[in-house]
Motif scaffolding. Sequence first.
Motif, PDB file in Angstrom:
ATOM      1  N   LYS A 140       0.822  -1.198   0.000  1.00 17.03           N
ATOM      2  CA  LYS A 140       0.000   0.000   0.000  1.00 17.03           C
ATOM      3  C   LYS A 140       0.864   1.259   0.000  1.00 17.03           C
ATOM      4  CE  LYS A 140      -3.768   2.228   2.561  1.00 17.03           C
ATOM      5  NZ  LYS A 140      -4.632   2.152   3.766  1.00 17.03           N
ATOM      6  N   PRO A 141       0.621   2.190  -0.927  1.00 13.13           N
ATOM      7  CA  PRO A 141       1.393   3.438  -0.941  1.00 13.13           C
ATOM      8  C   PRO A 141       1.191   4.218   0.357  1.00 13.13           C
ATOM      9  CG  PRO A 141       0.168   3.148  -2.982  1.00 13.13           C
ATOM     10  CD  PRO A 141      -0.357   2.129  -2.021  1.00 13.13           C
ATOM     11  N   TRP A 142       2.186   4.986   0.741  1.00 10.13           N
ATOM     12  CA  TRP A 142       2.059   5.786   1.954  1.00 10.13           C
ATOM     13  C   TRP A 142       2.654   7.167   1.756  1.00 10.13           C
ATOM     14  CZ3 TRP A 142       6.830   7.290   3.603  1.00 10.13           C
ATOM     15  CH2 TRP A 142       7.923   6.453   3.343  1.00 10.13           C
ATOM     16  N   PHE A 143       2.256   8.072   2.645  1.00  9.95           N
ATOM     17  CA  PHE A 143       2.726   9.459   2.601  1.00  9.95           C
ATOM     18  C   PHE A 143       3.104   9.876   4.023  1.00  9.95           C
ATOM     19  CE2 PHE A 143       1.886  14.018   3.150  1.00  9.95           C
ATOM     20  CZ  PHE A 143       2.666  14.557   2.134  1.00  9.95           C
ATOM     21  N   LEU A 144       4.307  10.384   4.184  1.00  8.35           N
ATOM     22  CA  LEU A 144       4.773  10.858   5.493  1.00  8.35           C
ATOM     23  C   LEU A 144       5.083  12.342   5.393  1.00  8.35           C
ATOM     24  CD1 LEU A 144       5.874  10.528   8.402  1.00  8.35           C
ATOM     25  CD2 LEU A 144       8.077   9.918   7.380  1.00  8.35           C
ATOM     26  N   TYR A 145       4.420  13.123   6.247  1.00 12.02           N
ATOM     27  CA  TYR A 145       4.693  14.564   6.325  1.00 12.02           C
ATOM     28  C   TYR A 145       5.410  14.811   7.637  1.00 12.02           C
ATOM     29  CZ  TYR A 145       3.875  19.604   6.714  1.00 12.02           C
ATOM     30  OH  TYR A 145       4.039  20.965   6.863  1.00 12.02           O
ATOM     31  N   LEU A 146       6.704  15.114   7.564  1.00 12.90           N
ATOM     32  CA  LEU A 146       7.529  15.325   8.747  1.00 12.90           C
ATOM     33  C   LEU A 146       7.917  16.795   8.815  1.00 12.90           C
ATOM     34  CD1 LEU A 146       9.273  14.532  11.155  1.00 12.90           C
ATOM     35  CD2 LEU A 146      11.016  13.720   9.544  1.00 12.90           C
ATOM     36  N   ALA A 147       7.286  17.529   9.717  1.00 10.41           N
ATOM     37  CA  ALA A 147       7.513  18.976   9.832  1.00 10.41           C
ATOM     38  C   ALA A 147       8.320  19.263  11.096  1.00 10.41           C
ATOM     39  CB  ALA A 147       6.185  19.720   9.860  1.00 10.41           C
ATOM     40  N   HIS A 148       9.631  19.299  10.947  1.00 11.91           N
ATOM     41  CA  HIS A 148      10.492  19.614  12.083  1.00 11.91           C
ATOM     42  C   HIS A 148      10.367  21.089  12.454  1.00 11.91           C
ATOM     43  CE1 HIS A 148      12.731  16.039  13.088  1.00 11.91           C
ATOM     44  NE2 HIS A 148      12.938  15.766  11.810  1.00 11.91           N
ATOM     45  N   PHE A 149      10.437  21.371  13.738  1.00 10.94           N
ATOM     46  CA  PHE A 149      10.458  22.758  14.191  1.00 10.94           C
ATOM     47  C   PHE A 149      11.831  23.381  13.939  1.00 10.94           C
ATOM     48  CE2 PHE A 149       6.794  21.219  16.411  1.00 10.94           C
ATOM     49  CZ  PHE A 149       5.961  22.312  16.507  1.00 10.94           C
ATOM     50  N   ALA A 150      12.873  22.611  14.119  1.00 15.05           N
ATOM     51  CA  ALA A 150      14.241  23.097  13.911  1.00 15.05           C
ATOM     52  C   ALA A 150      14.449  23.504  12.461  1.00 15.05           C
ATOM     53  CB  ALA A 150      15.237  22.001  14.285  1.00 15.05           C
ATOM     54  N   PRO A 151      15.209  24.613  12.256  1.00 14.13           N
ATOM     55  CA  PRO A 151      15.892  25.428  13.251  1.00 14.13           C
ATOM     56  C   PRO A 151      15.141  26.687  13.674  1.00 14.13           C
ATOM     57  CG  PRO A 151      16.750  25.957  11.099  1.00 14.13           C
ATOM     58  CD  PRO A 151      15.653  24.953  10.876  1.00 14.13           C
ATOM     59  N   HIS A 152      13.862  26.574  13.933  1.00 11.17           N
ATOM     60  CA  HIS A 152      13.092  27.714  14.415  1.00 11.17           C
ATOM     61  C   HIS A 152      13.536  28.061  15.846  1.00 11.17           C
ATOM     62  CE1 HIS A 152       9.655  30.223  15.475  1.00 11.17           C
ATOM     63  NE2 HIS A 152       9.306  30.210  14.191  1.00 11.17           N
ATOM     64  N   THR A 153      13.384  29.333  16.197  1.00 11.58           N
ATOM     65  CA  THR A 153      13.659  29.714  17.571  1.00 11.58           C
ATOM     66  C   THR A 153      12.576  29.149  18.491  1.00 11.58           C
ATOM     67  OG1 THR A 153      12.456  31.776  17.185  1.00 11.58           O
ATOM     68  CG2 THR A 153      14.863  31.853  16.971  1.00 11.58           C
ATOM     69  N   PRO A 154      12.854  28.880  19.759  1.00 10.55           N
ATOM     70  CA  PRO A 154      14.138  29.145  20.427  1.00 10.55           C
ATOM     71  C   PRO A 154      15.196  28.120  20.036  1.00 10.55           C
ATOM     72  CG  PRO A 154      12.623  28.040  21.925  1.00 10.55           C
ATOM     73  CD  PRO A 154      11.837  28.340  20.677  1.00 10.55           C
TER      74      PRO A 154
ATOM     75  N   ASP B 226      17.548  25.835  20.962  1.00 12.61           N
ATOM     76  CA  ASP B 226      17.855  25.098  22.185  1.00 12.61           C
ATOM     77  C   ASP B 226      18.259  23.666  21.835  1.00 12.61           C
ATOM     78  OD1 ASP B 226      18.146  24.529  24.858  1.00 12.61           O
ATOM     79  OD2 ASP B 226      16.020  24.129  25.185  1.00 12.61           O
ATOM     80  N   PRO B 227      19.427  23.495  21.202  1.00 11.23           N
ATOM     81  CA  PRO B 227      19.852  22.158  20.792  1.00 11.23           C
ATOM     82  C   PRO B 227      20.270  21.323  21.996  1.00 11.23           C
ATOM     83  CG  PRO B 227      21.621  23.714  20.434  1.00 11.23           C
ATOM     84  CD  PRO B 227      20.430  24.518  20.866  1.00 11.23           C
TER      85      PRO B 227
ATOM     86  N   THR C 220      21.911  23.373  16.113  1.00 10.17           N
ATOM     87  CA  THR C 220      20.531  23.004  15.799  1.00 10.17           C
ATOM     88  C   THR C 220      20.419  22.431  14.398  1.00 10.17           C
ATOM     89  OG1 THR C 220      19.671  24.720  17.289  1.00 10.17           O
ATOM     90  CG2 THR C 220      18.174  23.880  15.609  1.00 10.17           C
ATOM     91  N   VAL C 221      21.100  23.055  13.438  1.00  7.53           N
ATOM     92  CA  VAL C 221      21.065  22.579  12.053  1.00  7.53           C
ATOM     93  C   VAL C 221      21.783  21.242  11.926  1.00  7.53           C
ATOM     94  CG1 VAL C 221      21.848  23.050   9.702  1.00  7.53           C
ATOM     95  CG2 VAL C 221      20.820  24.874  11.057  1.00  7.53           C
ATOM     96  N   ALA C 222      22.912  21.087  12.619  1.00  5.53           N
ATOM     97  CA  ALA C 222      23.643  19.821  12.578  1.00  5.53           C
ATOM     98  C   ALA C 222      22.790  18.690  13.163  1.00  5.53           C
ATOM     99  CB  ALA C 222      24.955  19.949  13.342  1.00  5.53           C
ATOM    100  N   HIS C 223      22.084  18.990  14.235  1.00  5.04           N
ATOM    101  CA  HIS C 223      21.182  18.017  14.858  1.00  5.04           C
ATOM    102  C   HIS C 223      20.068  17.630  13.880  1.00  5.04           C
ATOM    103  CE1 HIS C 223      18.146  17.131  18.329  1.00  5.04           C
ATOM    104  NE2 HIS C 223      18.682  16.022  17.875  1.00  5.04           N
TER     105      HIS C 223
END
Length: 229
Positions: free
Chosen positions: A44-58, A60-61, A90-93
């Motif tokens: 079955k086909p699937w769709f994943l929407y992964l919306a990371h907050f990073a690197p939004h403030t604050p 805090d890595p 934060t970006v590296a993480h």
Amino acid sequence: GRPGPTGDFWQRNGAPLTEEGTHTTDLLTRQSVTWIEEQAGSAKPWFLYLAHFAPHTPLDPPREWLEKFREVRFDADDAEDDRARRFAATVAHLDDAIGRVIAALAATGQDRKTIVVFTSDNGPQIVPGKPASNGGTTGGLRGSKATTYEGGIRVPAFAWWPGRLAPRKLTSPVAVVDWLPTFASLAGIDLPVSQKLDGQNILPLLTGSVVAPDDRLLYLKYIGGISAL
């Protein structure tokens, strides 16, 4: 998982999800990897929407990621230097987290039949006079987040599909609204004729069968209203 006025913020299948001490980037990544593993072997086909907050403030890595940049000097100003270290960590993480998702696709044998799209929603936050509140750089482009100059709307993005999309660089402007008709085309879904979409199918652009998208107006939001480019 922190209780608040909206109740349990993180949920999975309607049930509260709490993992004390887990950074949001790791929480979202861990759940995404688990979900990808659950799809393995399914036709079955699937769709994943992964919306990371990073690197939004604050910014805090996790401590272990901040330590990697503890001795790095970016700027003579202490406040700006601390902000830059936190942003880099934060970006590296985040980069490591995306790598874990890609690794899960490969480990489950789904990488060659999955198109991965990575994009940001806007340019960096730049607050005049408050360097510690800022995150990122426009690379010399005019404007920043909440503007319709290139610094506010031109963001990093890539599409990755092993065996289907050849490595190449695109310079034609596209918009996030283009992904709906593009994914629908890939899935073989006919969109309602009566529904006028803002986006267009950019699959021919990704595959290289065309060199530019069809002419159209792109409408972009800025604080205070809507602007057309």
